[in-house]
Design an enzyme around this catalytic site. Structure first.
Site, PDB file in Angstrom:
ATOM      1  CB  SER A 100      -8.047   0.019  -1.879  1.00 52.99           C
ATOM      2  OG  SER A 100      -7.230  -0.346  -1.407  1.00 52.99           O
ATOM      3  CG  ASP A 143      -4.984  -0.935  -2.303  1.00 54.52           C
ATOM      4  OD1 ASP A 143      -4.910  -2.080  -1.841  1.00 54.52           O
ATOM      5  OD2 ASP A 143      -4.327  -0.075  -1.931  1.00 54.52           O
ATOM      6  CD  GLN A 161      -2.722   6.147  -4.383  1.00 53.80           C
ATOM      7  OE1 GLN A 161      -2.694   6.962  -5.577  1.00 53.80           O
ATOM      8  NE2 GLN A 161      -2.754   6.709  -2.625  1.00 53.80           N
ATOM      9  CE1 TYR A 215      -5.944  -3.081   5.541  1.00 53.68           C
ATOM     10  CE2 TYR A 215      -3.453  -3.148   4.743  1.00 53.68           C
ATOM     11  CZ  TYR A 215      -5.547  -3.281   4.484  1.00 53.68           C
ATOM     12  OH  TYR A 215      -5.511  -3.692   3.555  1.00 53.68           O
ATOM     13  NE  ARG A 238      -3.951  -0.335   1.484  1.00 52.01           N
ATOM     14  CZ  ARG A 238      -4.934  -0.483   2.243  1.00 52.01           C
ATOM     15  NH1 ARG A 238      -5.747  -0.473   3.325  1.00 52.01           N
ATOM     16  NH2 ARG A 238      -5.798  -0.399   1.378  1.00 52.01           N
TER      17      ARG A 238
END
Length: 377
Positions: A133, A130, A127, A227, A122
């Site tokens: 997500s 990902d 991105q 997280y 991450r």
């Protein structure tokens, strides 16, 4: 490079790893794309759309594949039909407690290179790859819609000549991608939303979505990769005590707290659910990983007191069209990184490639999974 899209075979999986518009992009880059007939059926994509985008159809595409892209890991029988040196890209839960250790061993033994979408780091450069997500975005939206559908009252305020109907009170626990999307959707539907996350920085994000952050005045639990850290049992108990009145006052409770590879934290007990008003709704997105709500069962609706508790099961697959398009973009972004001039070119010194690679050249590169396989059953 021959890119193969097989049919998904695991129960309940409706998504597909590539959609026609991204097939066309790969074909324009001189890749050969081969689709197993019916691969897109669950996502409402017919074979003709793939053909129109430049793909070929093949009932048995795996043996000649250079790169196999899928949503779920290949079944063991499919793995054993790969040629040595083939590469796979999919979700592939790994680690000591993974149910796919046998699949990883098979990938190693046939000499396949495999990449797990869950392991894409991450970082800002990754991105576009990902998938956790992108699929959480779908799940968060779906959770709010499920809550609104199960709740037998309006979400928004309604003022009529016959009287005023107050808005529903919604509480969201967990403010990651899924939680923030659940908040945003519930707000758009007109509910009054409160939300809580163990990471203090989330309070600003919660407020930016129009919800009111819940402050329990407890120790922060910020962890790596965005997280939360695991909490002690004493802190978990105190947190549940402080959350109890907010849960009891909610018409709908949505829980989204989960970390890949770990059991979901227990946030809400059956006693807390039983204290909710009759007709209340609980939606537990984390039901498959142990559940944030005690008693939640994946894919089922159970009754606790006067409340209904909905347990999520492969929630992104419940919206296969948008989930597939988002996932396919993640996959193509990773393919771009893994290839050069239409051929695989694996730079294992690249931090993204290194982190996401599970097997390569007859070895298991992911250390916790390698250790689990060495220990054996």
């Amino acid at each position: 490079m021959r890119v193969v899209v097989p049919r998904e075979t695991r129960d309940g999986e409706t998504r597909v790893a590539l959609v026609p518009e991204l097939v066309a992009r790969l074909v324009a880059l001189d890749h050969e794309v081969v689709v197993e007939p019916g691969a897109g059926r669950g996502a409402q994509v017919v074979d003709e759309e793939y053909v129109d985008a430049g793909a070929a159809l093949d009932d048995d595409p795996l043996p000649a594949a250079d790169l196999v892209v899928s949503v779920q890991p290949l079944e063991p029988g499919a793995v054993r039909r790969l040629r040595e040196g083939a590469t796979t890209v999919s979700f592939l839960p790994v680690g000591a407690d993974s149910p796919y250790l046998g699949v990883v061993a098979d990938l190693r033994d046939v000499g396949a290179t495999s990449f797990a979408m869950e392991l894409v780091p991450r970082i800002s450069r990754a991105q576009s790859m990902d998938a956790l997500s992108s699929q959480s975005l779908v799940s968060g939206y779906r959770c709010a819609i499920v809550a609104a559908g199960l709740l037998r009252r309006f979400f928004p305020l309604n003022m009529t000549a016959a009287g005023t109907v107050p808005p529903a009170e919604v509480v969201v626990l967990g403010a990651g991608v899924a939680g923030l999307q659940a908040i945003a959707t519930a707000k758009r539907l007109g509910a009054v939303v409160r939300a809580y996350d163990v990471r203090p920085a989330s309070a600003e994000e919660i407020a930016s979505m129009g919800a009111k952050p819940i402050d329990l005045d407890l120790e922060a639990l910020d962890g790596e990769g965005g997280y939360a850290r695991e909490m002690t049992e004493a802190r978990a108990l105190r947190q549940r005590e402080l959350l109890a009145p907010y849960v009891a006052a909610a018409d709908a409770l949505i829980t989204t707290a989960a970390v890949p590879g770990r059991r979901a934290p227990l946030l809400v007990t059956t006693e807390m659910v039983a204290a909710m008003k009759s007709g209340s709704v609980v939606v537990d997105l984390a039901a498959e990983s142990g559940g944030n709500v005690e008693g939640a069962l994946p894919g089922e609706v159970v009754r606790v007191g006067g409340a209904q508790v909905w347990g999520g099961a492969n929630v992104p697959a419940q919206m296969p069209g948008p989930a597939s398009r988002l996932y396919a973009q993640n996959v193509v972004s990773l393919i771009d990184l893994l290839t050069h001039e239409s051929a695989l070119h694996l730079d294992l010194d690249d931090e993204i490639v290194d982190a996401a690679c599970v097997t390569h050249a007859g070895e298991v590169r992911h250390a916790p999974t390698r250790a689990a396989l060495e220990v054996g059953p």
